[in-house]
Design a protein around this motif. Structure first.
Motif, PDB file in Angstrom:
ATOM      1  N   MET A 177     -10.551 -34.912 -34.050  1.00 13.68           N
ATOM      2  CA  MET A 177     -11.888 -35.237 -34.500  1.00 13.68           C
ATOM      3  C   MET A 177     -11.764 -36.038 -35.802  1.00 13.68           C
ATOM      4  O   MET A 177     -11.002 -35.683 -36.686  1.00 13.68           O
ATOM      5  CB  MET A 177     -12.690 -33.947 -34.714  1.00 13.68           C
ATOM      6  N   SER A 178     -12.537 -37.099 -35.906  1.00 14.87           N
ATOM      7  CA  SER A 178     -12.483 -37.915 -37.115  1.00 14.87           C
ATOM      8  C   SER A 178     -13.117 -37.174 -38.288  1.00 14.87           C
ATOM      9  O   SER A 178     -13.872 -36.216 -38.108  1.00 14.87           O
ATOM     10  CB  SER A 178     -13.207 -39.245 -36.889  1.00 14.87           C
ATOM     11  N   ALA A 179     -12.804 -37.629 -39.491  1.00 17.76           N
ATOM     12  CA  ALA A 179     -13.353 -36.995 -40.687  1.00 17.76           C
ATOM     13  C   ALA A 179     -14.874 -37.091 -40.688  1.00 17.76           C
ATOM     14  O   ALA A 179     -15.565 -36.136 -41.051  1.00 17.76           O
ATOM     15  CB  ALA A 179     -12.770 -37.639 -41.938  1.00 17.76           C
TER      16      ALA A 179
ATOM     17  N   ALA B 257     -16.862 -37.348 -38.041  1.00 15.61           N
ATOM     18  CA  ALA B 257     -17.397 -36.464 -37.001  1.00 15.61           C
ATOM     19  C   ALA B 257     -17.403 -35.012 -37.481  1.00 15.61           C
ATOM     20  O   ALA B 257     -18.353 -34.266 -37.218  1.00 15.61           O
ATOM     21  CB  ALA B 257     -16.597 -36.610 -35.716  1.00 15.61           C
ATOM     22  N   GLU B 258     -16.346 -34.606 -38.203  1.00 18.37           N
ATOM     23  CA  GLU B 258     -16.293 -33.239 -38.735  1.00 18.37           C
ATOM     24  C   GLU B 258     -17.402 -33.024 -39.760  1.00 18.37           C
ATOM     25  O   GLU B 258     -18.099 -32.012 -39.737  1.00 18.37           O
ATOM     26  CB  GLU B 258     -14.926 -32.982 -39.365  1.00 18.37           C
TER      27      GLU B 258
ATOM     28  N   THR C  45     -15.187 -29.884 -45.135  1.00 19.44           N
ATOM     29  CA  THR C  45     -15.176 -31.266 -45.630  1.00 19.44           C
ATOM     30  C   THR C  45     -15.858 -31.355 -46.990  1.00 19.44           C
ATOM     31  O   THR C  45     -16.836 -30.656 -47.258  1.00 19.44           O
ATOM     32  CB  THR C  45     -15.890 -32.219 -44.652  1.00 19.44           C
TER      33      THR C  45
END
Length: 78
Positions: free
Chosen positions: A1-3, A5-6, A54
């Motif tokens: 999962m991309s940053a 998207a997270e 994040t």
């Protein structure tokens, strides 16, 4: 999962809780992330805790908290 998207997933969880009437009751940060506790007074329910991993989601929570504090202060000074 991309940053992104997270972050977006965490932001949606936060915004969902706020939309359901929850407010931020506490934030505890450690090396694992930030644990944010949400509570709701009406209808009463148990607290909900989110673990935010994040930095952008933590910034989002802080922005919401500062905005609420400013709004409350403005209402007091009217």
């Amino acid at each position: 999962m991309s940053a992104f998207a997270e972050f977006d997933r965490e932001r949606q969880e936060i915004d969902n809780l706020i939309g359901l009437g929850y407010t931020i009751a506490g934030i505890y940060e450690d090396l694992d992330g930030a644990r944010v506790t949400f509570i709701r007074s009406e209808p009463a329910g148990g607290p909900v805790e989110l673990l935010l991993l994040t930095a952008d989601a933590r910034k989002h929570v802080t922005t919401l908290l500062v905005g609420r504090t400013r709004q409350t202060a403005a209402e007091i000074h009217r």
